[in-house]
Design an enzyme around this catalytic site. Structure first.
Site, PDB file in Angstrom:
ATOM      1  N   GLU A 119       5.772  -2.023  -1.043  1.00  0.00           N
ATOM      2  CA  GLU A 119       4.896  -2.278   0.030  1.00  0.00           C
ATOM      3  C   GLU A 119       3.509  -2.306  -1.352  1.00  0.00           C
ATOM      4  O   GLU A 119       3.827  -2.266  -2.549  1.00  0.00           O
ATOM      5  CB  GLU A 119       4.148  -1.307  -0.274  1.00  0.00           C
ATOM      6  CG  GLU A 119       3.076  -1.192   0.933  1.00  0.00           C
ATOM      7  CD  GLU A 119       3.100   0.724   1.307  1.00  0.00           C
ATOM      8  OE1 GLU A 119       2.088   1.325   1.287  1.00  0.00           O
ATOM      9  OE2 GLU A 119       3.755   1.449   1.909  1.00  0.00           O
ATOM     10  N   GLU A 123      -6.539  -0.643   0.215  1.00  0.00           N
ATOM     11  CA  GLU A 123      -7.132   0.174   1.163  1.00  0.00           C
ATOM     12  C   GLU A 123      -8.450   0.655   0.960  1.00  0.00           C
ATOM     13  O   GLU A 123      -9.006   0.594   0.057  1.00  0.00           O
ATOM     14  CB  GLU A 123      -6.114   1.689   0.941  1.00  0.00           C
ATOM     15  CG  GLU A 123      -4.715   2.072   1.199  1.00  0.00           C
ATOM     16  CD  GLU A 123      -4.336   3.254   1.203  1.00  0.00           C
ATOM     17  OE1 GLU A 123      -3.824   3.938   1.825  1.00  0.00           O
ATOM     18  OE2 GLU A 123      -4.274   3.569  -0.382  1.00  0.00           O
TER      19      GLU A 123
END
Length: 348
Positions: A119, A123
């Site tokens: 990943e 964010e």
């Protein structure tokens, strides 16, 4: 007439100095650009991930709004998996009271490699009204969620006023996170990282969701649905890379040429100007780095490059020695504001 001409030239000179200041100090998109990329429509690039009723597409299909309300958040996923690539979108954040909200733009293969996934995250963390949005980047490889590699930053602009481009470059050699045209973080693959460097094909995601339990002040401020709907806009969609079947065992052979082309792109190497931009950003807006967190990592992970000017900013916890006010900035940045005032007054 002489007085008018003098005033004209003085005004022109001040404008030029302000432009130079913006280029050198603020590093805006006026001064340099990521190499041209081709944008896609939603149908060409993405599919709904969840809560299709909270996904709004523009009439030309080039813009998509993701909505969070009391019923649900929403998300989209790329229609394909990519074996390395450059992934980008221009994003405008919700305004007003956004505490507890997380907007994410990231790559992952958790759907295919559930306990062994890779990943790359960007964010964005909402805040109470009047407080700045913050954001963080992270990297996981081969399910290394217990060895998070997060860095946290504050914005140097208001992300709710206009769209800004956020990009992830992912190659077998390095990973670079960009904000607009500024490289804010680079991870160079180190042999000692082994499986901690993402290496399996990934999809690209964009989501908005309720993270009241942790996103703002450790969960003290929750999402306030009196301000719903919370809308984040995605446009200028870019997905460049080798499209693959993630179960294919010959990925590297099939994608060799395209990966070589990716590595040869301008945005795959940080220029000297880009290095100065990255240094400018990190010394003024980064407020946590795992590389300087000697409590979690007594020995910094192998990919960490310890930069003396950054090292002196942080405690052994990886947090700033001097508390950063999210309405303000680092002490060093105040000198930049002073310089801007001098320029506006015509002082040299």
């Amino acid at each position: 007439m002489d007085h008018e001409m003098h005033y004209f030239h003085l005004k022109k000179r001040r404008s030029f100095l302000l432009f130079i200041f913006m280029c050198i100090t603020l590093k805006t998109a006026l001064c340099f650009n990521i190499s041209s990329t081709s944008t896609l429509t939603f149908a060409e690039a993405y599919s709904p991930l969840f809560s299709k009723f909270n996904i709004q597409r523009s009439s030309d299909d080039k813009t998509v709004n993701l909505i969070l309300n009391r019923f649900s958040g929403s998300g989209i996923i790329s229609s394909d998996y990519y074996n390395y690539g450059f992934f980008s979108a221009s994003i405008k954040m919700p305004s007003e009271y956004t505490a507890g909200i997380v907007v994410a733009f990231y790559t992952s293969n958790v759907d295919t490699f559930e306990k062994n996934h890779d990943e790359l995250d960007i964010e964005f963390l909402g805040n109470v009204k009047g407080k700045a949005w913050r954001f963080q980047t992270n990297m996981y490889g081969k399910g290394s969620v217990s060895r998070g590699r997060e860095e946290r930053y504050r914005m140097w602009f208001d992300p709710t006023k206009d769209s800004h481009r956020y990009s992830i470059l992912w190659t077998p050699k390095n990973t670079i996170f960009y904000v607009d045209n500024i490289p804010i973080r680079e991870v160079i693959r180190h042999e000692a990282m082994k499986g901690d460097y993402p290496s399996k094909p990934m999809s690209i995601y964009a989501t908005i969701w309720d993270a009241s339990s942790w996103a703002t002040n450790g969960g003290k401020q929750k999402v306030n649905y009196r301000f719903e709907p919370f809308v984040t806009e995605f446009k200028d969609l870019v997905l460049e890379g080798c499209i693959v079947d993630p179960t294919d065992q010959l990925l590297s052979t099939n994608c060799t040429d395209q990966i070589d082309q990716l590595i040869a792109k301008d945005y795959s190497t940080i220029t000297s100007e880009g290095r100065r931009s990255m240094k400018w950003f990190r010394e003024r807006y980064m407020y946590y780095s795992y590389c300087y967190d000697n409590i979690r990592y007594p020995v910094p992970p192998p990919e960490c490059v310890i930069v003396p000017s950054e090292r002196e900013m942080f405690k052994t916890s990886g947090r700033l020695r001097n508390k950063m006010k999210f309405g303000g900035s680092h002490r060093r940045h105040r000198r930049s504001r002073d310089a801007r005032r001098r320029i506006s007054k015509g002082d040299n």
